[in-house]
Scaffold this motif. Structure first.
Motif, mmCIF file in Angstrom:
data_model
loop_
_atom_site.group_PDB
_atom_site.id
_atom_site.type_symbol
_atom_site.label_atom_id
_atom_site.label_comp_id
_atom_site.label_asym_id
_atom_site.label_seq_id
_atom_site.Cartn_x
_atom_site.Cartn_y
_atom_site.Cartn_z
ATOM 1 N N HIS A 33 4.110 -26.664 -38.189
ATOM 2 C CA HIS A 33 4.665 -25.448 -38.742
ATOM 3 C C HIS A 33 5.189 -25.702 -40.137
ATOM 4 O O HIS A 33 5.856 -26.679 -40.399
ATOM 5 C CB HIS A 33 5.820 -24.932 -37.871
ATOM 6 C CG HIS A 33 5.347 -24.321 -36.605
ATOM 7 N ND1 HIS A 33 5.794 -23.114 -36.168
ATOM 8 C CD2 HIS A 33 4.465 -24.741 -35.672
ATOM 9 C CE1 HIS A 33 5.231 -22.813 -35.013
ATOM 10 N NE2 HIS A 33 4.429 -23.797 -34.695
ATOM 11 N N ARG A 77 6.031 -20.330 -46.101
ATOM 12 C CA ARG A 77 4.623 -20.210 -46.421
ATOM 13 C C ARG A 77 4.326 -20.211 -47.910
ATOM 14 O O ARG A 77 3.237 -20.541 -48.322
ATOM 15 C CB ARG A 77 4.068 -18.930 -45.791
ATOM 16 C CG ARG A 77 3.919 -19.060 -44.274
ATOM 17 C CD ARG A 77 2.899 -20.109 -43.912
ATOM 18 N NE ARG A 77 2.826 -20.312 -42.472
ATOM 19 C CZ ARG A 77 2.017 -21.169 -41.886
ATOM 20 N NH1 ARG A 77 1.250 -21.949 -42.583
ATOM 21 N NH2 ARG A 77 1.992 -21.279 -40.574
ATOM 22 N N CYS A 133 8.879 -15.184 -38.388
ATOM 23 C CA CYS A 133 7.797 -14.734 -37.500
ATOM 24 C C CYS A 133 7.616 -15.699 -36.338
ATOM 25 O O CYS A 133 7.537 -16.914 -36.531
ATOM 26 C CB CYS A 133 6.484 -14.650 -38.274
ATOM 27 S SG CYS A 133 6.528 -13.565 -39.711
ATOM 28 N N SER A 145 5.313 -16.423 -32.689
ATOM 29 C CA SER A 145 4.125 -16.124 -31.875
ATOM 30 C C SER A 145 3.020 -15.442 -32.673
ATOM 31 O O SER A 145 2.191 -14.732 -32.107
ATOM 32 C CB SER A 145 4.500 -15.249 -30.671
ATOM 33 O OG SER A 145 5.493 -15.878 -29.894
ATOM 34 N N LEU A 146 3.007 -15.664 -33.977
ATOM 35 C CA LEU A 146 1.933 -15.141 -34.810
ATOM 36 C C LEU A 146 1.091 -16.305 -35.321
ATOM 37 O O LEU A 146 1.552 -17.441 -35.394
ATOM 38 C CB LEU A 146 2.490 -14.344 -35.994
ATOM 39 C CG LEU A 146 3.313 -13.110 -35.655
ATOM 40 C CD1 LEU A 146 3.766 -12.410 -36.931
ATOM 41 C CD2 LEU A 146 2.530 -12.134 -34.782
ATOM 42 N N THR A 147 -0.150 -16.016 -35.677
ATOM 43 C CA THR A 147 -1.021 -17.063 -36.204
ATOM 44 C C THR A 147 -0.641 -17.367 -37.649
ATOM 45 O O THR A 147 -0.036 -16.534 -38.336
ATOM 46 C CB THR A 147 -2.488 -16.619 -36.162
ATOM 47 O OG1 THR A 147 -2.677 -15.530 -37.089
ATOM 48 C CG2 THR A 147 -2.890 -16.169 -34.758
ATOM 49 N N PRO A 148 -1.007 -18.546 -38.140
ATOM 50 C CA PRO A 148 -0.727 -18.876 -39.540
ATOM 51 C C PRO A 148 -1.298 -17.848 -40.509
ATOM 52 O O PRO A 148 -0.664 -17.511 -41.515
ATOM 53 C CB PRO A 148 -1.389 -20.247 -39.716
ATOM 54 C CG PRO A 148 -1.347 -20.849 -38.348
ATOM 55 C CD PRO A 148 -1.567 -19.696 -37.405
ATOM 56 N N ALA A 149 -2.489 -17.316 -40.200
ATOM 57 C CA ALA A 149 -3.098 -16.317 -41.077
ATOM 58 C C ALA A 149 -2.258 -15.042 -41.121
ATOM 59 O O ALA A 149 -2.083 -14.427 -42.179
ATOM 60 C CB ALA A 149 -4.517 -16.001 -40.598
ATOM 61 N N GLU A 150 -1.724 -14.643 -39.974
ATOM 62 C CA GLU A 150 -0.887 -13.442 -39.931
ATOM 63 C C GLU A 150 0.415 -13.643 -40.701
ATOM 64 O O GLU A 150 0.872 -12.752 -41.417
ATOM 65 C CB GLU A 150 -0.611 -13.069 -38.475
ATOM 66 C CG GLU A 150 -1.833 -12.557 -37.731
ATOM 67 C CD GLU A 150 -1.612 -12.450 -36.235
ATOM 68 O OE1 GLU A 150 -2.333 -11.670 -35.581
ATOM 69 O OE2 GLU A 150 -0.725 -13.153 -35.699
ATOM 70 N N ARG A 161 0.892 -15.670 -43.217
ATOM 71 C CA ARG A 161 0.572 -15.681 -44.643
ATOM 72 C C ARG A 161 0.365 -14.268 -45.179
ATOM 73 O O ARG A 161 0.786 -13.931 -46.290
ATOM 74 C CB ARG A 161 -0.671 -16.539 -44.902
ATOM 75 C CG ARG A 161 -0.421 -18.037 -44.826
ATOM 76 C CD ARG A 161 -1.579 -18.814 -45.415
ATOM 77 N NE ARG A 161 -2.803 -18.626 -44.648
ATOM 78 C CZ ARG A 161 -3.174 -19.391 -43.629
ATOM 79 N NH1 ARG A 161 -2.385 -20.390 -43.251
ATOM 80 N NH2 ARG A 161 -4.294 -19.165 -42.989
ATOM 81 N N ASP A 184 7.893 -19.410 -40.680
ATOM 82 C CA ASP A 184 6.993 -19.511 -39.535
ATOM 83 C C ASP A 184 7.750 -20.112 -38.352
ATOM 84 O O ASP A 184 7.762 -21.315 -38.151
ATOM 85 C CB ASP A 184 5.785 -20.375 -39.905
ATOM 86 C CG ASP A 184 4.751 -20.437 -38.795
ATOM 87 O OD1 ASP A 184 3.817 -21.243 -38.922
ATOM 88 O OD2 ASP A 184 4.871 -19.719 -37.788
ATOM 89 N N ASP A 185 8.428 -19.242 -37.595
ATOM 90 C CA ASP A 185 9.091 -19.617 -36.353
ATOM 91 C C ASP A 185 10.055 -20.790 -36.544
ATOM 92 O O ASP A 185 9.879 -21.872 -35.978
ATOM 93 C CB ASP A 185 8.048 -19.955 -35.293
ATOM 94 C CG ASP A 185 8.574 -19.731 -33.878
ATOM 95 O OD1 ASP A 185 9.745 -19.321 -33.750
ATOM 96 O OD2 ASP A 185 7.815 -19.951 -32.927
#
Length: 257
Positions: A2, A6, A111, A113-118, A120, A132-133
Motif C-alpha cells: 500500500h 498516491r 479509501c 477496499s478499493l483497487t489501486p486504480a480506483e 488513483r 490508500d487504506d
C-alpha cells in the motif's frame, strides 16, 4: 504494498510506492513526539481543527470507532464515514462526479477496499490528499507502529540489534516491517519453529497475520500499547502530509515553541 499517498510528489512515496528511509525517520520522530506530548498530559492545540476527512468505505461503520477516526478526531478534524453505494464503474461519469464531490467537501479522503486504480482516479478528480487504506494491517503505518513499540522496549538500532520473526515473511505486512527495520539498522532472522527467539531478546509472532504479538525481554507486549502506537503513527502521517500544511517541520502539538 500500500502506498502512503498516491500523489507522486507527496511524502512517503517513491517510484513503485515504497516508503523511504528518510520518510520513515520523519514520521517515526513525529509519532514519538506526539506520544510523549500525550503522556505528559499536554492538551496542546488542535492542528487539524477545521479540516474535514472522509473515510470512504463499502460497509457501514462499526459500533466501535476506528483507530484512524479517533486519530484524526483527536487532532481536531471532523471525520465523516462515507459509504459507497452500488458499484460505480471507474472511469465513468458517476465515478468522476463522486470524486469531485469528495474534493469539494473534504480536505482528505481515506479509501478502503478499493483497487489501486480506483484510488488513483479518486485522487485525480478530487484534487485533495487521498490515502490508500491508512489503517490496514498491510499499510506501512502498521509496520512503523510495530517497530516503534519494539524500539520503546529497548530494541535500539546498532550492530547487535536483532529481531526474530515467526510467521509468513512474504506477507505485505512482513515486507513492510522488514524494510523499515533494515532502514532503521535492525536485523531480522527466522525464529525457531517452536516460537522461541533463542539468543534474541525480541520476537515478532506473526502466525496470526492480522494480530501480531510482539515480545520484549520482559514478555509479550500489551496489545493496547501496540494499538496506541498505531494511533500516534497515523496522526504523524496525517500531520506530515498535505492535510496540515505548515506543520510538516514544526513542533508537535503540545511542544514548546
Amino acid at each position: 504494498m500500500h502506498s502512503i499517498l498516491r500523489s507522486p510528489n507527496s511524502p512517503g512515496l517513491c517510484p513503485g510506492g515504497e516508503f523511504l528511509a528518510g520518510d520513515f525517520s520523519a514520521v517515526y520522530a513525529l509519532a514519538h513526539r506526539l506520544k510523549a506530548s500525550s503522556l505528559a498530559g499536554a492538551s496542546g492545540n488542535k492542528p487539524l481543527l477545521g479540516k474535514n476527512i472522509a473515510l470512504l468505505r463499502l460497509r457501514p461503520p462499526e459500533a466501535e470507532m476506528s483507530t484512524l477516526h479517533r486519530a484524526a478526531m483527536d487532532l481536531g478534524a471532523r471525520v465523516a464515514h462515507v459509504r459507497l453505494g452500488s458499484p460505480i464503474e471507474p472511469g465513468g461519469t458517476r465515478f468522476r462526479n463522486l470524486s469531485q464531490m469528495l474534493g469539494r467537501l473534504y480536505d482528505a479522503v481515506d479509501c478502503s477496499s478499493l483497487t489501486p486504480a480506483e484510488v488513483r482516479q479518486i485522487e485525480q478528480h478530487a484534487g485533495v490528499t487521498v490515502y490508500d487504506d491508512l489503517e490496514s494491517v498491510d499499510h506501512p503505518m502498521r509496520a512503523l507502529a510495530d517497530l516503534m513499540t519494539l524500539r520503546e522496549h529497548g530494541c535500539a538500532p546498532g550492530t547487535n540489534a536483532q529481531i526474530a520473526f515467526l510467521g509468513d515473511p512474504l506477507s505485505k505486512r512482513a515486507g513492510n516491517f522488514f524494510r523499515l527495520a533494515r532502514d532503521a539498522g535492525i536485523r531480522l532472522r527466522e525464529a525457531d519453529p517452536s516460537g522461541t527467539a533463542g539468543d534474541t531478546d525480541f520476537l515478532v509472532d506473526a502466525l496470526d497475520a492480522d494480530h501480531w504479538v510482539l515480545h520484549a525481554p520482559s514478555g509479550p507486549i500489551d496489545a493496547v500499547e501496540c494499538s496506541d502506537n498505531h494511533r500516534f503513527a497515523l496522526q504523524a502521517m496525517l500531520l506530515i502530509t498535505s492535510v496540515a500544511e505548515g506543520l510538516k517541520t514544526g513542533p508537535a502539538p503540545g511542544d514548546a515553541a
